[in-house]
Structure formats: structure tokens, C-alpha cells
Design an enzyme around this catalytic site. Structure first.
Site, PDB file in Angstrom:
ATOM      1  N   HIS A  74       6.321  10.287  10.425  1.00 25.16           N
ATOM      2  CA  HIS A  74       6.467   9.010  10.471  1.00 25.16           C
ATOM      3  C   HIS A  74       5.764   8.153   9.607  1.00 25.16           C
ATOM      4  O   HIS A  74       6.188   7.430   8.718  1.00 25.16           O
ATOM      5  CB  HIS A  74       6.093   8.232  11.989  1.00 25.16           C
ATOM      6  CG  HIS A  74       6.046   6.935  11.948  1.00 25.16           C
ATOM      7  ND1 HIS A  74       7.303   6.253  11.920  1.00 25.16           N
ATOM      8  CD2 HIS A  74       5.031   6.106  12.131  1.00 25.16           C
ATOM      9  CE1 HIS A  74       6.882   4.897  12.053  1.00 25.16           C
ATOM     10  NE2 HIS A  74       5.711   4.865  12.114  1.00 25.16           N
ATOM     11  N   ASP A  82      17.458  -4.004 -20.083  1.00 27.91           N
ATOM     12  CA  ASP A  82      17.234  -2.803 -18.925  1.00 27.91           C
ATOM     13  C   ASP A  82      15.861  -2.510 -18.866  1.00 27.91           C
ATOM     14  O   ASP A  82      14.910  -3.004 -19.504  1.00 27.91           O
ATOM     15  CB  ASP A  82      18.198  -1.533 -19.450  1.00 27.91           C
ATOM     16  CG  ASP A  82      18.651  -0.659 -18.366  1.00 27.91           C
ATOM     17  OD1 ASP A  82      17.828  -0.326 -17.555  1.00 27.91           O
ATOM     18  OD2 ASP A  82      19.689  -0.317 -17.997  1.00 27.91           O
ATOM     19  N   TRP A 132      -1.260  11.800   8.726  1.00 25.08           N
ATOM     20  CA  TRP A 132      -0.618  11.661   7.226  1.00 25.08           C
ATOM     21  C   TRP A 132      -1.819  11.613   6.428  1.00 25.08           C
ATOM     22  O   TRP A 132      -1.505  11.978   5.080  1.00 25.08           O
ATOM     23  CB  TRP A 132       0.089  10.281   7.236  1.00 25.08           C
ATOM     24  CG  TRP A 132      -0.805   8.976   7.125  1.00 25.08           C
ATOM     25  CD1 TRP A 132      -1.537   8.492   7.817  1.00 25.08           C
ATOM     26  CD2 TRP A 132      -1.243   8.438   5.809  1.00 25.08           C
ATOM     27  NE1 TRP A 132      -2.228   7.265   7.405  1.00 25.08           N
ATOM     28  CE2 TRP A 132      -2.050   7.345   5.998  1.00 25.08           C
ATOM     29  CE3 TRP A 132      -0.872   8.638   4.376  1.00 25.08           C
ATOM     30  CZ2 TRP A 132      -2.710   6.420   5.044  1.00 25.08           C
ATOM     31  CZ3 TRP A 132      -1.493   7.926   3.380  1.00 25.08           C
ATOM     32  CH2 TRP A 132      -2.399   6.700   3.590  1.00 25.08           C
ATOM     33  N   SER A 137       7.157  11.055  -8.585  1.00 24.37           N
ATOM     34  CA  SER A 137       8.154  10.125  -8.937  1.00 24.37           C
ATOM     35  C   SER A 137       7.243   8.635  -9.092  1.00 24.37           C
ATOM     36  O   SER A 137       7.986   7.643  -9.647  1.00 24.37           O
ATOM     37  CB  SER A 137       8.871  10.101  -7.609  1.00 24.37           C
ATOM     38  OG  SER A 137       9.683   8.823  -7.358  1.00 24.37           O
ATOM     39  N   SER A 138       6.409   8.193  -7.951  1.00 25.97           N
ATOM     40  CA  SER A 138       5.988   6.849  -7.971  1.00 25.97           C
ATOM     41  C   SER A 138       5.127   6.407  -9.341  1.00 25.97           C
ATOM     42  O   SER A 138       5.188   5.714 -10.143  1.00 25.97           O
ATOM     43  CB  SER A 138       5.228   6.459  -6.969  1.00 25.97           C
ATOM     44  OG  SER A 138       3.964   7.304  -6.869  1.00 25.97           O
ATOM     45  N   HIS A 165      -7.257   3.890  -0.277  1.00 30.55           N
ATOM     46  CA  HIS A 165      -7.466   2.394  -0.290  1.00 30.55           C
ATOM     47  C   HIS A 165      -6.632   1.643  -1.267  1.00 30.55           C
ATOM     48  O   HIS A 165      -5.941   0.760  -1.074  1.00 30.55           O
ATOM     49  CB  HIS A 165      -8.900   1.900  -0.242  1.00 30.55           C
ATOM     50  CG  HIS A 165      -8.754   0.608   0.545  1.00 30.55           C
ATOM     51  ND1 HIS A 165      -8.781   0.141   1.761  1.00 30.55           N
ATOM     52  CD2 HIS A 165      -9.060  -0.680  -0.123  1.00 30.55           C
ATOM     53  CE1 HIS A 165      -8.581  -0.952   1.921  1.00 30.55           C
ATOM     54  NE2 HIS A 165      -8.840  -1.692   0.759  1.00 30.55           N
ATOM     55  N   GLU A 185      -4.098   2.535  -2.477  1.00 29.22           N
ATOM     56  CA  GLU A 185      -2.674   2.647  -1.749  1.00 29.22           C
ATOM     57  C   GLU A 185      -2.220   1.612  -0.878  1.00 29.22           C
ATOM     58  O   GLU A 185      -1.106   1.266  -1.029  1.00 29.22           O
ATOM     59  CB  GLU A 185      -2.420   3.977  -1.155  1.00 29.22           C
ATOM     60  CG  GLU A 185      -1.223   4.292  -0.319  1.00 29.22           C
ATOM     61  CD  GLU A 185       0.125   4.482  -1.012  1.00 29.22           C
ATOM     62  OE1 GLU A 185      -0.140   4.685  -2.426  1.00 29.22           O
ATOM     63  OE2 GLU A 185       1.228   4.327  -0.638  1.00 29.22           O
ATOM     64  N   TYR A 211      -3.082  -1.444  -1.258  1.00 31.18           N
ATOM     65  CA  TYR A 211      -2.682  -2.660  -1.904  1.00 31.18           C
ATOM     66  C   TYR A 211      -1.463  -2.340  -2.849  1.00 31.18           C
ATOM     67  O   TYR A 211      -0.717  -3.253  -3.309  1.00 31.18           O
ATOM     68  CB  TYR A 211      -4.022  -3.090  -2.960  1.00 31.18           C
ATOM     69  CG  TYR A 211      -5.078  -3.637  -2.007  1.00 31.18           C
ATOM     70  CD1 TYR A 211      -4.743  -4.814  -1.308  1.00 31.18           C
ATOM     71  CD2 TYR A 211      -6.162  -3.041  -1.884  1.00 31.18           C
ATOM     72  CE1 TYR A 211      -5.818  -5.293  -0.544  1.00 31.18           C
ATOM     73  CE2 TYR A 211      -6.907  -3.340  -0.873  1.00 31.18           C
ATOM     74  CZ  TYR A 211      -6.880  -4.498  -0.164  1.00 31.18           C
ATOM     75  OH  TYR A 211      -7.676  -5.173   0.712  1.00 31.18           O
ATOM     76  N   SER A 220       5.544 -15.090  -3.252  1.00 28.51           N
ATOM     77  CA  SER A 220       5.123 -16.107  -4.412  1.00 28.51           C
ATOM     78  C   SER A 220       6.438 -16.521  -5.207  1.00 28.51           C
ATOM     79  O   SER A 220       6.419 -17.463  -5.708  1.00 28.51           O
ATOM     80  CB  SER A 220       4.349 -15.608  -5.424  1.00 28.51           C
ATOM     81  OG  SER A 220       2.974 -15.336  -4.936  1.00 28.51           O
ATOM     82  N   HIS A 273     -15.036   2.661   3.671  1.00 24.93           N
ATOM     83  CA  HIS A 273     -14.889   1.842   5.039  1.00 24.93           C
ATOM     84  C   HIS A 273     -13.804   2.511   5.858  1.00 24.93           C
ATOM     85  O   HIS A 273     -13.743   2.253   7.089  1.00 24.93           O
ATOM     86  CB  HIS A 273     -14.593   0.416   4.685  1.00 24.93           C
ATOM     87  CG  HIS A 273     -13.138   0.139   4.358  1.00 24.93           C
ATOM     88  ND1 HIS A 273     -12.937  -0.893   3.559  1.00 24.93           N
ATOM     89  CD2 HIS A 273     -12.230   0.879   4.411  1.00 24.93           C
ATOM     90  CE1 HIS A 273     -11.496  -0.883   3.193  1.00 24.93           C
ATOM     91  NE2 HIS A 273     -10.989  -0.062   3.678  1.00 24.93           N
ATOM     92  N   HIS A 274     -13.128   3.382   5.432  1.00 26.65           N
ATOM     93  CA  HIS A 274     -12.318   4.323   6.108  1.00 26.65           C
ATOM     94  C   HIS A 274     -12.935   5.567   7.121  1.00 26.65           C
ATOM     95  O   HIS A 274     -12.483   5.868   7.958  1.00 26.65           O
ATOM     96  CB  HIS A 274     -11.066   5.077   5.540  1.00 26.65           C
ATOM     97  CG  HIS A 274     -10.141   3.776   4.895  1.00 26.65           C
ATOM     98  ND1 HIS A 274      -9.021   3.411   5.650  1.00 26.65           N
ATOM     99  CD2 HIS A 274     -10.212   3.115   3.845  1.00 26.65           C
ATOM    100  CE1 HIS A 274      -8.499   2.616   4.793  1.00 26.65           C
ATOM    101  NE2 HIS A 274      -9.093   2.378   3.835  1.00 26.65           N
ATOM    102  N   THR A 297      -8.004 -12.654  -1.214  1.00 25.69           N
ATOM    103  CA  THR A 297      -6.791 -12.639  -0.447  1.00 25.69           C
ATOM    104  C   THR A 297      -6.721 -14.110   0.072  1.00 25.69           C
ATOM    105  O   THR A 297      -5.619 -14.713   0.298  1.00 25.69           O
ATOM    106  CB  THR A 297      -7.001 -11.586   0.595  1.00 25.69           C
ATOM    107  OG1 THR A 297      -7.395 -10.340  -0.092  1.00 25.69           O
ATOM    108  CG2 THR A 297      -5.818 -11.471   1.546  1.00 25.69           C
ATOM    109  N   LYS A 315      -5.072 -16.319  -2.127  1.00 26.16           N
ATOM    110  CA  LYS A 315      -3.584 -16.296  -2.293  1.00 26.16           C
ATOM    111  C   LYS A 315      -3.014 -16.972  -1.028  1.00 26.16           C
ATOM    112  O   LYS A 315      -2.059 -17.960  -1.178  1.00 26.16           O
ATOM    113  CB  LYS A 315      -3.119 -14.756  -2.156  1.00 26.16           C
ATOM    114  CG  LYS A 315      -3.407 -14.021  -3.392  1.00 26.16           C
ATOM    115  CD  LYS A 315      -2.810 -12.608  -3.672  1.00 26.16           C
ATOM    116  CE  LYS A 315      -1.720 -13.013  -4.041  1.00 26.16           C
ATOM    117  NZ  LYS A 315      -1.438 -12.799  -5.548  1.00 26.16           N
ATOM    118  N   ARG A 332      -5.859   6.767  19.083  1.00 24.27           N
ATOM    119  CA  ARG A 332      -4.607   7.111  18.653  1.00 24.27           C
ATOM    120  C   ARG A 332      -4.390   8.506  18.540  1.00 24.27           C
ATOM    121  O   ARG A 332      -5.451   9.456  18.767  1.00 24.27           O
ATOM    122  CB  ARG A 332      -4.716   6.360  17.127  1.00 24.27           C
ATOM    123  CG  ARG A 332      -5.707   7.044  16.102  1.00 24.27           C
ATOM    124  CD  ARG A 332      -5.662   6.114  14.842  1.00 24.27           C
ATOM    125  NE  ARG A 332      -4.649   6.308  13.820  1.00 24.27           N
ATOM    126  CZ  ARG A 332      -4.591   6.271  12.658  1.00 24.27           C
ATOM    127  NH1 ARG A 332      -5.934   5.925  11.997  1.00 24.27           N
ATOM    128  NH2 ARG A 332      -3.768   6.714  11.855  1.00 24.27           N
TER     129      ARG A 332
END
Lengths: 520, 206
Positions: free
Chosen positions: A72, A101, A137, A164-165, A248, A250, A252, A263, A297-298, A323, A326, A445
Site C-alpha cells: 500500500h 513542449d 515500505w 523513471s522519476s 527524508h 522524499e 519534500y 500557491s 529523526h526517523h 514552512t 509559506k 503500527r
């Protein structure tokens, strides 16, 4: 647009989509792929929530539950949110900067067509002997070193999705840096393009590190290396460091394009220019920079020295500053604007609101001593769903409803749009708000069973999940409806819309700006 | 038309540069592995113990005002059907003092097996202050069928150890060095020394 006509000879049927190098076609492919994956990932979350309807085991066995939780997440992150934003970038970036293009159309085709194969590989993993990946994951060793062939499928799939990305990012950077219309300086660029430019750099810097970690896992599994295998002098904690060095940034990557979308939408419906444009650009860049120095921090609980814990705690909290800039800018944009609340605006305001809650629970998690209590509980689950759904997914729906009339030439059904938003908003909060309490009370979890006293909140959560996923059917209905016909959209679509994309007809010609527009 | 060609060339050049950046970051991902090892060794993280020699230890002063309890434990993995246990379970030591304890091992099979013990010290953050002068983990141990062996560990807890620490645990995980043999017993093996990659070369027993 006489020259445009000449270029419009392209194969029809399936070959058109397989061979297309057109940014709009590829954007559409990305979006269709992404929303298909969202449906798949959503159904997996329903398996999870059904199992958690009551304590004990009823729907699945624990091993399949763990596979669902793992796949998932992989599907939603790599299959839904990232491709959806790349799709938006494909559609909108050339139109917003006045280019005909994308810079590298052939590469664009490849970067999309890797995705369906990667997704197939990931889905097939579930049908392998021993099942798919089930260690979460984050593919932490030792579980990811021990899993069966399904894990190999998933690892290769992650490799392909990452590739791909990266290709997509190279293309977006080249487009934004080289293809802007005369007069479109970087500091005149729409915030969506800024969000994506910075995201693309984040991707290029972080995704290869994940590729490295995944490669090390594969060689550990099959070629006798021992990077993470304690038996050979390796260290599983090393994997956590390498993974979160990617992981991390990722988060963002998932959210900075969404900030760009907010925006664009908020000024349109507040009928005021974006407040603090320059500070928005710098805040985005600052967030991107900070994202590289906060990864541990993870993993506060792995046994880091005190100095390390303190450094990562303070650095993490520092992110709240840009943040906050923003969020205050968006609020200031709305301040005394003549606001209207069409569906895209609802998604944007709702998204900022939900994201802010997720941001605050993130601050709570950043506090090292408190994190020892929250670590790997449902509080974390609630936190990242608030930021990813509130930030990214709400922004995606906002973006699709905002630009859908431009893409199809027809207005979508506003009533259905509002129903979709409100049902999602209610369903989402019903699902995830109680999970904060569950987590604080200690529910771990990734476990298919739980203690009796957690039953009620879990049932709220399950009801909310079915409501949320069910509400998405409304979205598919009105999105397809708008493709088929309906009220003609004007070129400008919205009263307050500003920017080059709104100077093109709705729907826009196959090649956006064959003659570069002049930007004042 | 010329402008378009220029643009196409500029796009290609930029794409190549970004491609190089991608490859460089892939390499950086790999570089994190040795960097992590260096960090762990420099700061003694993650239970990686230190090694010292008798002269250095003799020169150090003993801190008799403190007592640290050292606990001993050990485990043979499934790939290595050996009985393996410490003969001393617990020892109170003064920092700076040299002590020796013994581990006991018996090969329960009818085959000759070579094993390698991998040490770890908890809490991981003070592992650098736990130094071994002599250890059976410094080399591989080969046991004939049914053979029994007593193996010494000579160690010192350095006086510089964090004053808050009262208990230190030394544990050993014993691995089979032969992959195919380990697989036959249903477990995993240690990396062959010098095999494949640098990680394996320095880690066991250091």
C-alpha cells in the site's frame, strides 16, 4: 498556429500513446496511471482497515496484512503521488513558462513507460511463493534480506520507479532552465514551476542514494556482500541511515509540488497576487536544503549518541520556520481578498489546514525524548497521512479540478466537486484523527491485532476509510464527465486566474506555444 | 531554426550534466557505507569493540574507586551446531584492571567445522572503552567432531568510561564460516574472509 497543424500527424489508437512524445499526452498518461494506482493502493488500505475493524484476526492472516501495509505504501508513494505530480508538471510546466513542449520529449516517453512495467512487477510480487515484501515500505534489513523472491520483485520495481522519476526530473529541470519564453525570468516564474524545479533537484540528489541502498540489498541477498548482514560484519543500522538520507528528502519531493499548487490556486480565488513571492521561493529552497540534514529523526531509537539526537532534533524543528513562512504567506494572500470557494479553492484551503495539523504532529515527533514514546505507533501513521494526504493528495485534487476545464475544454460538475471534497474531508479526518489518540495510547503500527480498549477508535477509522475511498468514485465520475462534454470553458476559466496557461484556448492546441509569447 | 538547434544542444548538454550528477549521487550512496564504518570506529558506536595490547594496559592506572559489572553471553547461530556458553556469567571489575574469562564450546556434530565469533558490546555508545587484549574472536576456531574447547578472553574496561555506566554486556555471535555447510544445518554463514568486499575483511573479531 499554422505550424502547429503540420506537427499534428501522429499515429492513432494505442500506438499514439505508446510512441507519443507530446507533453500533454504524456501528462495524461501519468495522471491516468497515477489515479489507477491510487485506486489499487486505496483498496489495499481497505484490506488493512477491515482487518483492524475489531481485535483478533478475521479478514487476513498476519503475513498478508503485512504485505498489504508494505505494498500500500509503495504503491501510494511511488505509484500514485510521485507520478501524479510528474503528470501535472508535464501538462503544466511548458504551458506556464511559454514553451512548445518539454525539453527532452523522447526521454519523457521513456520515463513514463517504465512505470507500468515497474507497477506490474510490484503487483506480481504479491503472487510469488512466500508473498510480496512484508517488512514495511522502508525495506529495513534483516527482513528485506531474508524475504523470498517477492522481495526481489519489489526491489527491482523500486529501482525502476526511481529511474523513471530521475529521468522525469532531468527533463523538468532542462525544460524550466532552457525553455522559458523571452522575458520569463526565474523570479517571474509561477510558484508551481519553482516547486517542481526544486523538487527535481531533490530527486536527482536523493533517489540515486536509494538506488544505492537497494542495490546493496540485492547484492547482500544474492551476491555474497554483507553491507547490512550482521553475520558478515555488516550493520542493519547503516541501511537505516542510507535509506532515510533518501527518505527524508522524499517527503519534500511529495509535498513541494503540492505547495506550488496551493500557491497557484489560492491567489486565483482570493483575487490577489501571491503574498511574499520571493520569500516563498527562498522558503522552498531552504526546506529542500534542510531536508538533507535531518534524516536521523526517523531513527532516534537506534542508539545514537546524545549529541546526534540533539542535532537532528534542532535541525528538524528548524524546518518549521520556512514552512511557517509559506503557511503565513498563503493566509496573508487570502487576507482581505475577495474570496470565492469553488472546488479547487476548497481543496487548497483544506489542504493547507490539514497539512498544518500534520506539521504540528511532526514537530511533536521531532522532540527526541517524546519520540521514544511515539516511535512506530499509530501517532506516526496519523502524522504522515495528515501531511501526505493533506499536503499532496488534497493539492492533487485541487490541481486537477483547477486545470481540468483547461485540459478538457469543459467545466466539471461543481456540485459533484463539492460533494467529493466534503466527503473526503470528513472521511479523511474520521479515519486519521482517532489514530493520533491510538498512537499516544500505545497502539503499535504494522500489527494486524490490537488490545481491546482500542476497538472504538479503530472502528471510527475503518468507517472513515470506506467513506474516503468511496467518495473517490465521485471524482472518477465527474472527471470522466468533463472529458466527455459539458459547459464550454472559457480560455481564462476562472475570473481571477493569471498566467500564460490561461492565454491558450481551452482545450489547448497539441503544441502549446509554437511561437514563444512575450512576457512583460 | 538555428535557435531551435542551439536549444536542443543546450538541453542535451544539461541532461548529460544532470545524468552525471545522478551517477555521482549513486556513488555517494555507496560511499556512505565506509563513511559509516569510519564514524563507528572513530566514536565507538554500535557495539564495535576496541583492541589493545598488554603494555598499554599495564601503563594505565586502575580506578579502584569504581566498580563496573561485566556480563557475558554468547550464541551460536543455527548454521553452527555448537554448544557455546560463557563459563563466567558476571564479573565485577575496576576500570583499568585486566581480567580473563573463558567461554566453553563443544562441536555436537560428526563433522569438522570452522566458526568465527563476532563480538558486540552493549550499551553500544561505550563500546570503544571496552578493549580486548586477547580473544578467541581474533581468529577462526576449528573444532573436530565432538571436540570441546575452553577459549579465553582477556579484556580491560578503560578508566575513561562514562561514570553513569554500571553494567556492560559482552556478547558473541558464533557463525559458521562455510556457507554450504551452514545452509545444510539450516542457517546462515559468515562472509568468507577477504570475500567480495571490504566490510567482511576487518569486521570479525576486531
Amino acid at each position: 498556429m499554422a505550424t502547429a497543424h503540420h506537427d499534428e500527424h501522429h499515429p492513432s489508437g494505442i500506438m499514439r500513446w505508446l510512441t507519443t512524445t507530446n507533453h500533454k499526452d504524456i501528462g495524461t498518461l501519468y495522471l491516468v496511471f497515477a489515479f489507477t494506482m491510487a485506486l489499487v493502493g486505496g483498496l489495499m488500505s481497505l484490506v488493512i482497515r477491515s482487518e483492524l475493524w475489531q481485535p483478533g484476526l478475521q479478514v487476513t492472516d498476519p503475513h498478508f496484512f503485512n504485505q498489504m501495509a508494505t505494498v500500500h505504501a509503495l504503491v501510494m508513494i511511488f505509484g500514485f503521488v510521485m507520478p501524479a505530480f510528474t503528470g501535472l508538471a508535464n501538462w503544466m510546466v511548458p504551458m506556464m513558462i511559454g514553451a512548445p513542449d518539454m525539453a527532452l520529449p523522447r526521454l519523457n516517453n521513456w520515463s513514463f513507460w517504465i512505470l507500468p512495467f515497474a507497477a506490474t512487477l510490484l503487483m506480481l510480487s504479491l503472487f510469488m511463493p512466500g508473498g510480496g515484501p512484508s517488512g514495511g515500505w522502508t525495506i529495513y534489513p534483516p527482513l528485506s534480506v531474508q524475504g523470498g523472491i517477492g522481495t526481489d520483485f519489489a526491489l527491482l520495481s523500486i529501482h525502476m520507479l526511481g529511474m523513471s522519476s530521475i529521468l522525469g526530473s532531468i527533463n523538468i529541470i532542462a525544460t524550466i532552465l532552457n525553455m522559458r519564453a523571452p522575458g520569463m525570468t526565474l523570479m517571474k516564474m509561477p510558484m508551481f514551476c519553482w516547486g517542481w524545479l526544486i523538487t527535481a533537484f531533490l530527486l536527482i540528489a536523493s533517489m540515486p542514494v536509494l538506488a544505492g541502498a537497494v542495490t546493496m540489498l540485492i547484492t547482500d541477498r544474492h551476491f555474497g556482500t554483507h553491507f547490512f548482514d550482521a553475520a558478515g560484519g555488516g550493520d542493519p543500522v547503516l541501511f537505516q541511515h542510507v535509506f532515510w538520507f533518501f527518505g527524508h528528502p522524499e517527503v519534500y519531493i511529495l509535498v513541494l509540488p503540492a505547495f506550488g499548487v496551493f500557491s497557484q490556486i489560492i491567489p486565483t480565488f482570493a483575487r490577489k497576487p501571491l503574498f511574499g513571492y520571493v520569500s516563498m521561493v527562498y522558503a522552498t529552497a531552504t526546506i529542500a536544503f534542510l531536508s538533507f540534514i535531518v534524516w536521523a529523526h526517523h531513527m532516534y531509537t537506534v542508539g545514537m549518541p546524545m549529541g546526534g539526537e540533539l542535532f537532528f532534533m534542532y535541525a528538524t524543528m528548524l524546518i518549521a520556520v520556512p514552512t511557517g513562512v509559506k503557511i503565513f504567506n498563503w493566509v496573508s494572500t487570502m487576507w482581505r481578498g475577495s474570496m470565492t470557494f469553488e472546488t479547487p479553492m476548497l481543496w487548497a484551503i483544506g489542504g493547507v489546514f490539514i497539512f498544518a495539523i500534520g506539521g504540528f504532529s511532526g514537530l511533536m515527533l521531532a522532540i527526541t525524548p517524546a519520540d521514544f514514546q511515539y516511535h512506530d505507533t499509530y501517532f506516526v501513521v496519523a502524522h504522515f497521512h495528515y501531511v501526505i494526504i493533506g499536503g499532496s493528495v488534497f493539492a492533487l485534487f485541487g490541481a486537477v479540478t483547477y486545470w481540468l476545464p483547461k485540459w478538457t475544454g469543459h467545466m466539471y460538475n461543481e456540485t459533484l466537486g463539492k460533494w467529493h471534497f466534503w466527503l473526503t474531508m470528513i472521511g479523511f479526518n474520521l479515519t486519521f484523527f482517532p489514530q493520533h489518540f491510538l498512537g499516544l495510547a500505545g497502539m503499535p503500527r504494522r500489527i494486524p491485532d490490537y488490545a481491546l480498549q482500542f476497538t472504538e477508535f479503530n472502528q471510527w477509522s475503518t468507517v472513515g476509510a470506506f467513506l474516503t475511498i468511496g467518495a473517490q468514485l465521485i471524482f472518477f465520475y465527474y472527471a470522466i464527465q468533463s472529458m466527455k462534454g459539458g459547459v464550454k470553458a472559457t480560455d481564462k476559466v476562472w475570473e481571477g486566474s493569471e498566467g500564460l496557461e490561461w492565454t491558450l484556448p481551452s482545450p489547448p492546441p497539441y503544441h502549446s506555444f509554437t511561437v514563444a509569447p512575450k512576457v512583460k | 531554426m538555428k535557435r531551435n538547434q542551439d536549444k536542443a544542444r543546450a538541453n542535451r548538454r544539461l541532461a548529460v550534466k544532470l545524468g552525471i550528477a545522478t551517477v555521482a549521487m549513486f556513488g555517494f550512496g555507496y560511499a556512505l557505507a565506509p563513511m559509516y564504518d569510519l564514524m563507528c570506529q572513530a566514536f565507538g558506536f554500535n557495539g564495535k569493540t576496541g583492541r589493545t595490547d598488554a603494555q598499554t594496559v599495564a601503563a594505565a592506572t586502575v580506578d579502584v574507586s569504581r566498580t563496573v559489572t561485566v556480563e557475558f553471553t554468547g550464541l551460536a547461530t543455527t548454521g553452527l551446531p555448537w554448544e557455546f556458553k560463557p563459563l563466567t556469567k558476571k564479573l565485577a571489575v575496576h576500570p583499568g584492571e585486566t581480567h580473563e574469562v573463558k567461554y566453553w564450546v563443544r562441536n555436537t556434530t560428526s563433522e569438522t567445522i570452522t566458526g568465527q565469533a563476532v563480538p558486540s558490546v552493549a550499551p553500544g555508545l561505550i563500546a570503544g572503552h571496552f578493549k580486548k587484549i586477547e580473544c578467541f574472536c581474533f581468529s577462526q576456531q576449528t573444532l573436530k567432531p565432538g571436540e570441546v574447547r575452553e577459549m579465553p578472553v582477556r579484556f580491560v574496561v578503560e578508566p575513561g568510561i562514562d561514570p553513569k555506566i554500571q553494567t556492560v554486556t559482552l556478547s558473541y555471535t558464533f557463525f559458521n564460516t562455510d556457507k554450504t555447510q551452514a545452509a545444510r544445518f539450516g542457517g546462515e554463514a559468515l562472509a568468507q574472509s577477504g570475500h567480495d568486499h571490504a566490510h567482511a575483511a576487518h569486521a570479525p573479531g576486531s
